[in-house]
Design a protein around this motif. Structure first.
Motif, PDB file in Angstrom:
ATOM      1  N   LEU A   1       4.791  29.950 -39.682  1.00 17.04           N
ATOM      2  CA  LEU A   1       3.591  30.324 -40.427  1.00 17.04           C
ATOM      3  C   LEU A   1       3.882  31.241 -41.613  1.00 17.04           C
ATOM      4  O   LEU A   1       2.955  31.676 -42.295  1.00 17.04           O
ATOM      5  CB  LEU A   1       2.588  31.020 -39.493  1.00 17.04           C
ATOM      6  CG  LEU A   1       1.970  30.153 -38.404  1.00 17.04           C
ATOM      7  CD1 LEU A   1       1.138  31.004 -37.456  1.00 17.04           C
ATOM      8  CD2 LEU A   1       1.113  29.047 -39.019  1.00 17.04           C
ATOM      9  N   ALA A   2       5.156  31.536 -41.857  1.00 21.96           N
ATOM     10  CA  ALA A   2       5.522  32.481 -42.915  1.00 21.96           C
ATOM     11  C   ALA A   2       4.852  32.178 -44.258  1.00 21.96           C
ATOM     12  O   ALA A   2       4.322  33.099 -44.907  1.00 21.96           O
ATOM     13  CB  ALA A   2       7.035  32.545 -43.059  1.00 21.96           C
TER      14      ALA A   2
ATOM     15  N   PRO B   1      -1.495  39.347 -44.144  1.00 16.88           N
ATOM     16  CA  PRO B   1      -0.712  38.360 -43.378  1.00 16.88           C
ATOM     17  C   PRO B   1      -1.453  37.894 -42.135  1.00 16.88           C
ATOM     18  O   PRO B   1      -1.275  38.420 -41.038  1.00 16.88           O
ATOM     19  CB  PRO B   1       0.569  39.122 -43.032  1.00 16.88           C
ATOM     20  CG  PRO B   1       0.185  40.558 -43.067  1.00 16.88           C
ATOM     21  CD  PRO B   1      -0.878  40.681 -44.115  1.00 16.88           C
ATOM     22  N   LEU B   2      -2.274  36.879 -42.303  1.00 21.92           N
ATOM     23  CA  LEU B   2      -3.178  36.431 -41.240  1.00 21.92           C
ATOM     24  C   LEU B   2      -3.454  34.946 -41.384  1.00 21.92           C
ATOM     25  O   LEU B   2      -3.642  34.448 -42.495  1.00 21.92           O
ATOM     26  CB  LEU B   2      -4.482  37.235 -41.312  1.00 21.92           C
ATOM     27  CG  LEU B   2      -5.577  36.983 -40.285  1.00 21.92           C
ATOM     28  CD1 LEU B   2      -6.380  38.271 -40.062  1.00 21.92           C
ATOM     29  CD2 LEU B   2      -6.527  35.885 -40.750  1.00 21.92           C
TER      30      LEU B   2
ATOM     31  N   ALA C   1      -1.369  37.091 -36.694  1.00 22.50           N
ATOM     32  CA  ALA C   1      -1.334  38.130 -37.717  1.00 22.50           C
ATOM     33  C   ALA C   1      -0.100  39.007 -37.564  1.00 22.50           C
ATOM     34  O   ALA C   1       0.321  39.323 -36.445  1.00 22.50           O
ATOM     35  CB  ALA C   1      -2.592  38.994 -37.636  1.00 22.50           C
ATOM     36  N   LEU C   2       0.441  39.393 -38.684  1.00 21.93           N
ATOM     37  CA  LEU C   2       1.542  40.353 -38.719  1.00 21.93           C
ATOM     38  C   LEU C   2       0.949  41.727 -38.999  1.00 21.93           C
ATOM     39  O   LEU C   2       0.220  41.902 -39.979  1.00 21.93           O
ATOM     40  CB  LEU C   2       2.531  39.978 -39.819  1.00 21.93           C
ATOM     41  CG  LEU C   2       3.731  40.908 -40.008  1.00 21.93           C
ATOM     42  CD1 LEU C   2       4.652  40.850 -38.792  1.00 21.93           C
ATOM     43  CD2 LEU C   2       4.491  40.536 -41.280  1.00 21.93           C
ATOM     44  N   VAL C   3       1.234  42.698 -38.134  1.00 15.90           N
ATOM     45  CA  VAL C   3       0.708  44.049 -38.334  1.00 15.90           C
ATOM     46  C   VAL C   3       1.856  45.027 -38.535  1.00 15.90           C
ATOM     47  O   VAL C   3       2.934  44.875 -37.952  1.00 15.90           O
ATOM     48  CB  VAL C   3      -0.188  44.501 -37.162  1.00 15.90           C
ATOM     49  CG1 VAL C   3      -1.442  43.638 -37.094  1.00 15.90           C
ATOM     50  CG2 VAL C   3       0.555  44.444 -35.834  1.00 15.90           C
TER      51      VAL C   3
ATOM     52  N   LEU D   1       1.048  39.353 -33.808  1.00 17.40           N
ATOM     53  CA  LEU D   1      -0.021  39.205 -32.816  1.00 17.40           C
ATOM     54  C   LEU D   1      -0.549  37.780 -32.771  1.00 17.40           C
ATOM     55  O   LEU D   1      -0.616  37.098 -33.797  1.00 17.40           O
ATOM     56  CB  LEU D   1      -1.206  40.112 -33.164  1.00 17.40           C
ATOM     57  CG  LEU D   1      -1.017  41.611 -33.267  1.00 17.40           C
ATOM     58  CD1 LEU D   1      -2.329  42.253 -33.720  1.00 17.40           C
ATOM     59  CD2 LEU D   1      -0.585  42.190 -31.930  1.00 17.40           C
ATOM     60  N   HIS D   2      -0.970  37.384 -31.591  1.00 15.91           N
ATOM     61  CA  HIS D   2      -1.677  36.115 -31.405  1.00 15.91           C
ATOM     62  C   HIS D   2      -2.923  36.420 -30.590  1.00 15.91           C
ATOM     63  O   HIS D   2      -2.840  36.831 -29.438  1.00 15.91           O
ATOM     64  CB  HIS D   2      -0.787  35.108 -30.691  1.00 15.91           C
ATOM     65  CG  HIS D   2      -1.447  33.791 -30.437  1.00 15.91           C
ATOM     66  ND1 HIS D   2      -1.155  33.013 -29.332  1.00 15.91           N
ATOM     67  CD2 HIS D   2      -2.400  33.117 -31.132  1.00 15.91           C
ATOM     68  CE1 HIS D   2      -1.885  31.914 -29.371  1.00 15.91           C
ATOM     69  NE2 HIS D   2      -2.656  31.955 -30.449  1.00 15.91           N
ATOM     70  N   ILE D   3      -4.075  36.230 -31.192  1.00 17.63           N
ATOM     71  CA  ILE D   3      -5.364  36.526 -30.561  1.00 17.63           C
ATOM     72  C   ILE D   3      -6.118  35.214 -30.418  1.00 17.63           C
ATOM     73  O   ILE D   3      -6.334  34.519 -31.406  1.00 17.63           O
ATOM     74  CB  ILE D   3      -6.191  37.481 -31.434  1.00 17.63           C
ATOM     75  CG1 ILE D   3      -5.401  38.743 -31.754  1.00 17.63           C
ATOM     76  CG2 ILE D   3      -7.523  37.813 -30.783  1.00 17.63           C
ATOM     77  CD1 ILE D   3      -5.936  39.486 -32.957  1.00 17.63           C
ATOM     78  N   THR D   4      -6.495  34.844 -29.196  1.00 17.85           N
ATOM     79  CA  THR D   4      -7.276  33.626 -29.019  1.00 17.85           C
ATOM     80  C   THR D   4      -8.372  33.847 -27.987  1.00 17.85           C
ATOM     81  O   THR D   4      -8.286  34.754 -27.166  1.00 17.85           O
ATOM     82  CB  THR D   4      -6.422  32.431 -28.545  1.00 17.85           C
ATOM     83  OG1 THR D   4      -5.994  32.641 -27.218  1.00 17.85           O
ATOM     84  CG2 THR D   4      -5.219  32.218 -29.427  1.00 17.85           C
ATOM     85  N   TYR D   5      -9.386  33.028 -28.046  1.00 19.48           N
ATOM     86  CA  TYR D   5     -10.406  33.046 -27.003  1.00 19.48           C
ATOM     87  C   TYR D   5     -11.008  31.655 -26.863  1.00 19.48           C
ATOM     88  O   TYR D   5     -11.004  30.860 -27.798  1.00 19.48           O
ATOM     89  CB  TYR D   5     -11.501  34.072 -27.295  1.00 19.48           C
ATOM     90  CG  TYR D   5     -12.429  33.708 -28.412  1.00 19.48           C
ATOM     91  CD1 TYR D   5     -13.535  32.889 -28.204  1.00 19.48           C
ATOM     92  CD2 TYR D   5     -12.209  34.206 -29.693  1.00 19.48           C
ATOM     93  CE1 TYR D   5     -14.384  32.572 -29.232  1.00 19.48           C
ATOM     94  CE2 TYR D   5     -13.054  33.894 -30.724  1.00 19.48           C
ATOM     95  CZ  TYR D   5     -14.147  33.084 -30.498  1.00 19.48           C
ATOM     96  OH  TYR D   5     -14.991  32.762 -31.538  1.00 19.48           O
TER      97      TYR D   5
END
Length: 304
Positions: free
Chosen positions: A49-50, A61-62, A79-81, A186-190
């Motif tokens: 995903l870069a 970066p999202l 997202a990169l934090v 980070l990987h955030i899913t729902y």
């Protein structure tokens, strides 16, 4: 009849705020199998995903995705934090910290973590975009589980069997991995399931107060509320996914502040961040949001 539609629309909006809980989850067969959730796999995603992380409409970066099927809905963000993995791991391997983060979302009215012999739960109340008694909000009990926690990777999940208006099988998950530069990916899913009643409630919301609202993904669909942007249920999911990602980032961004000032800094961070995407996320002015959230934060503190 109008009163019923208004109530259904409000509850649909409320439950979509609930399912947006900065989640990371899966409740459908098309979700990746556990072996794809490893540190190596997430690092591979980071590399793949870069290009999108370095250049996108979010100016950060999202990468955001949403998927709608006849009975399921899912949103996810990569997202990169700019925080070390140890900081992120310590923050979100503690269920009480999740509550401090979740309360930043405008529809979260209350969150309290508790641990019993059967495990840890988060009692979350979801409501309107203004202050209201808890008895008027919808309460959902989430089971909290740390699936994996290592020095370079963690995987934390929330789940609830049922929700309002025919919704069920909520799966909320956050996983993260250390990457070069002392940063974290980070990987955030729902995801959640819904039946016929849930579909009707969503349709009521989208036909009334949610009619002109949009998400972030580009589309040529004529049902979008604005040219070029996704509307409908996917628009709702994308807005809430972004709100919860920004809550995570706002929480992390306040950790360097003096402890006594961290709550206020989180609130300020979250509102400032959401206003950068005002077309999708603006609901109230800063003073209204801050006054409401200060009261709600105090309400969820344990009695001393």
């Amino acid at each position: 009849m109008l009163k019923v539609v208004q109530k259904s629309g409000w509850v649909a909006m409320m439950l979509l705020g609930l399912i947006g809980l900065l989640c990371v989850g899966a409740a459908h067969a098309d979700v990746a199998a556990p072996d794809t959730d490893s540190a190596a796999s997430l690092r591979a995603q980071y590399l793949a995903l870069a290009p999108q992380l370095s250049r996108n409409q979010f100016k950060r970066p999202l990468v955001l995705h949403s998927v709608e099927s006849p009975s399921h809905l899912r949103g996810e963000i990569y997202a990169l934090v700019d925080y070390p993995f140890t900081v992120v791991n310590q923050a979100f391997n503690d269920p009480s910290h999740w509550c401090d983060m979740l309360i930043l979302h405008i529809n979260t009215k209350y969150c309290q973590a508790s641990t019993r012999p059967g495990g840890t739960t988060l009692a979350v109340s979801i409501g309107k975009k203004d202050y209201q008694p808890l008895g008027q909000a919808y309460r959902v009990e989430f089971a909290y589980r740390v699936a994996t926690s290592t020095p370079e990777y963690f995987d934390v999940g929330l789940s609830a069997k049922t929700g309002p208006l025919g919704t069920s099988d909520y799966r909320i998950r956050l996983d993260a991995v250390a990457v070069p530069g002392n940063k974290t990916f980070l990987h955030i899913t729902y995801s959640y399931a819904y039946n016929f009643a849930g579909r009707l409630a969503m349709q009521a919301y989208l036909a009334t107060v949610g009619r002109d609202k949009v998400g972030f993904s580009a589309t040529n669909s004529p049902v979008s509320g604005a040219p070029g942007l996704i509307g409908g249920v996917r628009g709702v999911v994308e807005r809430n996914t972004m709100r919860y990602y920004l809550a995570i980032d706002a929480y992390l961004g306040a950790l360097s502040t003096a402890p006594a000032q961290q709550v206020e800094q989180r609130l300020q961070n979250w509102f400032t961040a959401t206003e950068r995407y005002a077309l999708q996320l603006h609901e109230v002015d800063r003073a209204t949001y801050l006054a409401m959230k200060r009261r709600e934060y105090q309400r969820q503190q344990p009695a001393r």
